[in-house]
Design a protein around this motif. Structure first.
Motif, PDB file in Angstrom:
ATOM      1  N   ARG A  93       0.841  -1.198   0.000  1.00  0.00           N
ATOM      2  CA  ARG A  93       0.000   0.000   0.000  1.00  0.00           C
ATOM      3  C   ARG A  93       0.869   1.239   0.000  1.00  0.00           C
ATOM      4  NH1 ARG A  93      -5.755   0.568  -0.337  1.00  0.00           N
ATOM      5  NH2 ARG A  93      -6.481  -1.524   0.037  1.00  0.00           N
ATOM      6  N   LEU A  94       0.552   2.183  -0.901  1.00  0.00           N
ATOM      7  CA  LEU A  94       1.301   3.436  -1.000  1.00  0.00           C
ATOM      8  C   LEU A  94       0.335   4.605  -1.042  1.00  0.00           C
ATOM      9  CD1 LEU A  94       3.796   2.409  -3.821  1.00  0.00           C
ATOM     10  CD2 LEU A  94       4.294   2.541  -1.396  1.00  0.00           C
ATOM     11  N   THR A  95       0.793   5.727  -0.539  1.00  0.00           N
ATOM     12  CA  THR A  95       0.017   6.954  -0.662  1.00  0.00           C
ATOM     13  C   THR A  95       0.473   7.694  -1.919  1.00  0.00           C
ATOM     14  OG1 THR A  95       1.571   8.231   0.664  1.00  0.00           O
ATOM     15  CG2 THR A  95      -0.246   7.141   1.841  1.00  0.00           C
ATOM     16  N   THR A  96      -0.177   8.807  -2.191  1.00  0.00           N
ATOM     17  CA  THR A  96       0.168   9.591  -3.373  1.00  0.00           C
ATOM     18  C   THR A  96       1.597  10.111  -3.311  1.00  0.00           C
ATOM     19  OG1 THR A  96      -2.146  10.259  -3.498  1.00  0.00           O
ATOM     20  CG2 THR A  96      -0.600  11.525  -4.800  1.00  0.00           C
ATOM     21  N   GLU A 137       2.330  -2.250 -15.056  1.00  0.00           N
ATOM     22  CA  GLU A 137       0.951  -2.442 -15.509  1.00  0.00           C
ATOM     23  C   GLU A 137       0.031  -1.686 -14.560  1.00  0.00           C
ATOM     24  OE1 GLU A 137      -2.113  -6.117 -15.832  1.00  0.00           O
ATOM     25  OE2 GLU A 137      -0.094  -6.440 -16.611  1.00  0.00           O
ATOM     26  N   VAL A 138      -0.626  -0.660 -15.070  1.00  0.00           N
ATOM     27  CA  VAL A 138      -1.475   0.206 -14.259  1.00  0.00           C
ATOM     28  C   VAL A 138      -2.927  -0.207 -14.451  1.00  0.00           C
ATOM     29  CG1 VAL A 138      -2.140   2.583 -13.770  1.00  0.00           C
ATOM     30  CG2 VAL A 138       0.171   2.086 -14.543  1.00  0.00           C
ATOM     31  N   GLY A 139      -3.593  -0.470 -13.365  1.00  0.00           N
ATOM     32  CA  GLY A 139      -5.005  -0.817 -13.388  1.00  0.00           C
ATOM     33  C   GLY A 139      -5.740  -0.054 -12.306  1.00  0.00           C
ATOM     34  N   ALA A 140      -7.061  -0.188 -12.318  1.00  0.00           N
ATOM     35  CA  ALA A 140      -7.847   0.534 -11.323  1.00  0.00           C
ATOM     36  C   ALA A 140      -9.009  -0.324 -10.866  1.00  0.00           C
ATOM     37  CB  ALA A 140      -8.361   1.845 -11.899  1.00  0.00           C
ATOM     38  N   ASN A 141      -9.392  -0.105  -9.621  1.00  0.00           N
ATOM     39  CA  ASN A 141     -10.580  -0.725  -9.076  1.00  0.00           C
ATOM     40  C   ASN A 141     -11.784  -0.181  -9.848  1.00  0.00           C
ATOM     41  OD1 ASN A 141     -12.718  -1.588  -7.502  1.00  0.00           O
ATOM     42  ND2 ASN A 141     -11.651  -1.217  -5.569  1.00  0.00           N
ATOM     43  N   ALA A 142     -12.841  -0.956  -9.953  1.00  0.00           N
ATOM     44  CA  ALA A 142     -14.022  -0.521 -10.709  1.00  0.00           C
ATOM     45  C   ALA A 142     -14.648   0.734 -10.111  1.00  0.00           C
ATOM     46  CB  ALA A 142     -15.046  -1.643 -10.767  1.00  0.00           C
ATOM     47  N   ASP A 143     -14.498   0.939  -8.813  1.00  0.00           N
ATOM     48  CA  ASP A 143     -15.089   2.103  -8.151  1.00  0.00           C
ATOM     49  C   ASP A 143     -14.086   3.224  -7.922  1.00  0.00           C
ATOM     50  OD1 ASP A 143     -17.544   0.787  -7.970  1.00  0.00           O
ATOM     51  OD2 ASP A 143     -16.929  -0.231  -6.123  1.00  0.00           O
ATOM     52  N   ALA A 144     -12.874   3.088  -8.445  1.00  0.00           N
ATOM     53  CA  ALA A 144     -11.841   4.101  -8.222  1.00  0.00           C
ATOM     54  C   ALA A 144     -12.125   5.345  -9.043  1.00  0.00           C
ATOM     55  CB  ALA A 144     -10.472   3.534  -8.584  1.00  0.00           C
ATOM     56  N   PHE A 150      -6.305   7.325 -11.344  1.00  0.00           N
ATOM     57  CA  PHE A 150      -5.699   6.579 -12.449  1.00  0.00           C
ATOM     58  C   PHE A 150      -4.755   7.474 -13.250  1.00  0.00           C
ATOM     59  CE2 PHE A 150      -5.778   4.803 -16.764  1.00  0.00           C
ATOM     60  CZ  PHE A 150      -5.351   3.514 -16.502  1.00  0.00           C
ATOM     61  N   THR A 151      -5.198   8.691 -13.544  1.00  0.00           N
ATOM     62  CA  THR A 151      -4.328   9.604 -14.288  1.00  0.00           C
ATOM     63  C   THR A 151      -3.112  10.013 -13.460  1.00  0.00           C
ATOM     64  OG1 THR A 151      -5.638  11.516 -13.590  1.00  0.00           O
ATOM     65  CG2 THR A 151      -6.205  10.509 -15.706  1.00  0.00           C
ATOM     66  N   HIS A 152      -3.287  10.106 -12.152  1.00  0.00           N
ATOM     67  CA  HIS A 152      -2.144  10.422 -11.288  1.00  0.00           C
ATOM     68  C   HIS A 152      -1.132   9.270 -11.307  1.00  0.00           C
ATOM     69  CE1 HIS A 152       0.172  12.317  -8.170  1.00  0.00           C
ATOM     70  NE2 HIS A 152       0.165  11.174  -7.493  1.00  0.00           N
ATOM     71  N   ALA A 153      -1.631   8.041 -11.320  1.00  0.00           N
ATOM     72  CA  ALA A 153      -0.734   6.880 -11.375  1.00  0.00           C
ATOM     73  C   ALA A 153       0.053   6.874 -12.682  1.00  0.00           C
ATOM     74  CB  ALA A 153      -1.534   5.594 -11.219  1.00  0.00           C
ATOM     75  N   GLU A 190       6.803  10.307 -14.680  1.00  0.00           N
ATOM     76  CA  GLU A 190       7.778  11.155 -13.986  1.00  0.00           C
ATOM     77  C   GLU A 190       8.901  10.332 -13.373  1.00  0.00           C
ATOM     78  OE1 GLU A 190       5.671  13.400 -11.095  1.00  0.00           O
ATOM     79  OE2 GLU A 190       4.538  14.536 -12.582  1.00  0.00           O
ATOM     80  N   SER A 191       8.622   9.105 -13.001  1.00  0.00           N
ATOM     81  CA  SER A 191       9.635   8.247 -12.387  1.00  0.00           C
ATOM     82  C   SER A 191      10.604   7.671 -13.404  1.00  0.00           C
ATOM     83  CB  SER A 191       8.969   7.107 -11.639  1.00  0.00           C
ATOM     84  OG  SER A 191       8.124   7.610 -10.635  1.00  0.00           O
TER      85      SER A 191
END
Length: 134
Positions: free
Chosen positions: A81-84, A104-111, A116-119, A125-126
């Motif tokens: 688990r990570l914060t922003t 591989e970037v994914g999202a929870n259905a309720d996210a 997602f765009t921040h990820a 940026e990394s």
């Protein structure tokens, strides 16, 4: 009637002639012959290609990490688990360990879509070069 295959006794002047007119057929065949003669040299031309040679060593698949955006806005990077604020540093560490790592970037259905765009922007940026989405 010179040159006719019909005799004068069997051929009357107003009866239709029952012979095949081959002039249009010959015209079409000559046009097709010319078309094929013009296009045949173009079809036998050479292409300059540089094909890859098989290497004796097997190619290695790069490592893959999964980054999931959770409903509460937190991030899950391979079970951690990570914060922003922690996300960019964690992704930079992954890239530092192996630059060819696939994220591989994914999202929870309720996210939220913003998470997602921040990820995606944090991965870019990394220095992540290989980004995949679910």
């Amino acid at each position: 009637m010179a040159g006719s295959a019909f005799s004068a006794s069997t051929y009357s002047g107003n009866a239709p002639v029952a012979e095949i007119n081959v002039t249009p057929l010959v015209d079409v065949m000559l046009v097709l012959l010319i078309i094929f003669m013009v296009t045949a040299p173009a079809l036998t031309g050479n292409l300059n290609l540089s094909l890859p040679y098989p290497s004796p060593k097997p190619t290695l698949t790069p490592p893959k990490v999964v980054l999931m955006v959770q409903q509460d806005g937190s991030f899950d990077l391979d079970g951690q688990r990570l914060t922003t604020t922690q996300l960019t540093a964690a992704l930079a560490g992954v890239v530092h360990a192996n630059p060819d790592t696939i994220v591989e970037v994914g999202a929870n259905a309720d996210a939220d879509y913003q998470g997602f765009t921040h990820a995606l922007s944090a991965a870019k940026e990394s220095g992540v070069r290989n980004i995949s989405t679910r």
